[in-house]
Design a protein around this motif. Structure first.
Motif, short mmCIF file in Angstrom:
data_model
loop_
_atom_site.label_atom_id
_atom_site.label_comp_id
_atom_site.label_asym_id
_atom_site.label_seq_id
_atom_site.Cartn_x
_atom_site.Cartn_y
_atom_site.Cartn_z
N THR A 1 47.18 71.41 60.20
CA THR A 1 46.88 72.90 60.12
C THR A 1 48.17 73.62 60.57
N LEU A 2 48.93 73.06 61.20
CA LEU A 2 50.42 73.56 61.50
C LEU A 2 51.20 73.49 60.28
N LEU A 3 51.30 72.42 59.67
CA LEU A 3 51.88 72.32 58.42
C LEU A 3 51.55 73.40 57.31
N GLN A 4 50.14 73.52 57.11
CA GLN A 4 49.79 74.65 56.06
C GLN A 4 50.37 75.96 56.66
N ALA A 5 50.18 76.25 57.94
CA ALA A 5 50.78 77.65 58.42
C ALA A 5 51.96 77.71 58.01
N HIS A 6 52.99 76.61 58.32
CA HIS A 6 54.53 76.70 57.92
C HIS A 6 54.60 76.96 56.66
N ARG A 7 53.93 76.29 55.65
CA ARG A 7 54.20 76.61 54.19
C ARG A 7 53.85 78.06 54.02
N ARG A 8 52.88 78.39 54.37
CA ARG A 8 52.29 79.96 53.99
C ARG A 8 53.40 80.89 54.52
N GLU A 9 53.66 80.75 55.78
CA GLU A 9 55.02 81.59 56.27
C GLU A 9 56.31 81.50 55.66
N LEU A 10 56.94 80.24 55.19
CA LEU A 10 57.88 80.20 54.88
C LEU A 10 58.44 79.53 53.50
N ALA A 11 57.54 78.81 52.74
CA ALA A 11 57.48 78.36 51.59
C ALA A 11 58.28 79.65 50.51
N THR A 12 59.20 79.46 50.02
CA THR A 12 59.90 80.62 49.06
C THR A 12 59.36 80.57 47.70
N ASN A 13 59.03 79.28 47.19
CA ASN A 13 58.39 79.19 45.95
C ASN A 13 57.02 78.67 46.07
N PRO A 14 55.99 79.25 46.67
CA PRO A 14 54.68 78.47 47.20
C PRO A 14 54.22 77.81 45.66
N ASP A 15 54.27 78.20 44.41
CA ASP A 15 53.74 78.15 43.37
C ASP A 15 54.06 76.73 43.09
N ILE A 16 55.29 76.17 43.47
CA ILE A 16 55.94 74.80 42.87
C ILE A 16 55.94 73.95 44.25
N MET A 17 55.89 74.65 45.50
CA MET A 17 56.06 73.78 46.66
C MET A 17 54.42 73.41 47.18
N GLU A 18 53.96 72.39 46.88
CA GLU A 18 52.63 71.79 47.28
C GLU A 18 52.95 71.12 48.39
N LEU A 19 52.17 71.25 49.39
CA LEU A 19 52.12 70.46 50.65
C LEU A 19 51.55 69.14 50.27
N LYS A 20 52.48 68.20 50.30
CA LYS A 20 52.20 66.78 50.07
C LYS A 20 53.30 66.04 50.83
N PRO A 21 53.09 65.81 52.06
CA PRO A 21 53.93 65.02 52.71
C PRO A 21 54.45 63.52 52.30
N ARG A 22 55.45 62.98 51.97
CA ARG A 22 55.84 61.66 51.82
C ARG A 22 55.48 60.80 52.88
N ARG A 23 54.50 60.39 53.29
CA ARG A 23 54.38 59.67 54.44
C ARG A 23 54.99 58.20 54.39
N ASP A 24 55.07 57.43 53.00
CA ASP A 24 55.78 56.33 53.10
C ASP A 24 57.23 56.53 53.22
#
Length: 153
Positions: free
Chosen positions: A22-45
């Protein structure tokens, strides 16, 4: 705002990705400068591999059992100055309700201490233009190292 004493502790990437969604999503909404190409998909590996190699410092800011902030950092020798170990911040976020406290500053100081303990002699943070973090960094003794420009291709 009155709240319980907050705690900062070391966390693993696998733990913060799950607990901080939930925090990661809020972080993206607040600060992603290009949200159309900055899809939240952490590289856990990749986070797990960096942790296994001893190259990751992840700290969580907790209000009781609730994760309300995080600082995720890579610690490694610089590519050009091989004898210089650097802490490079990947993510820093504190839930907006907790920003008018000293807790975010405590998280920054705890990050510095943790990367220093891993041998880092320099800490690098990135801050979005016009943010509170950008204004705070010079007050904490930081100076501009580089300026990063981006362009959607």
């Amino acid at each position: 705002m009155t709240h319980a004493v907050l705690k900062i502790r070391s966390i693993k990437a696998s733990e913060w990705i799950d607990k901080a969604w939930t925090l990661l999503q809020a972080h993206r909404r607040e600060l992603a400068t290009n949200p159309d190409i900055m899809e939240l998909k952490p590289r856990r590996d990749r986070y797990d591999a960096l942790e296994a190699a001893g190259m990751m410092v992840s700290l969580g800011l907790f209000d009781g059992d609730s994760l309300i902030g995080y600082s995720v950092n890579i610690v490694d020798a610089n590519m050009h100055y091989g004898d210089l170990v650097v802490g490079q911040n990947d993510l820093l976020f504190v839930h907006p309700r907790y920003r008018r406290t000293q807790d975010g500053l405590a998280l920054i100081h705890a990050t510095e201490d943790a990367v220093r303990a891993r041998g880092a002699r320099m800490m690098l943070w990135h801050a979005k233009d016009g943010t509170a973090l950008q204004a705070m960094m010079p007050q904490l003794g930081y100076r501009i190292q580089d300026i990063i420009f981006s362009k959607v291709l």
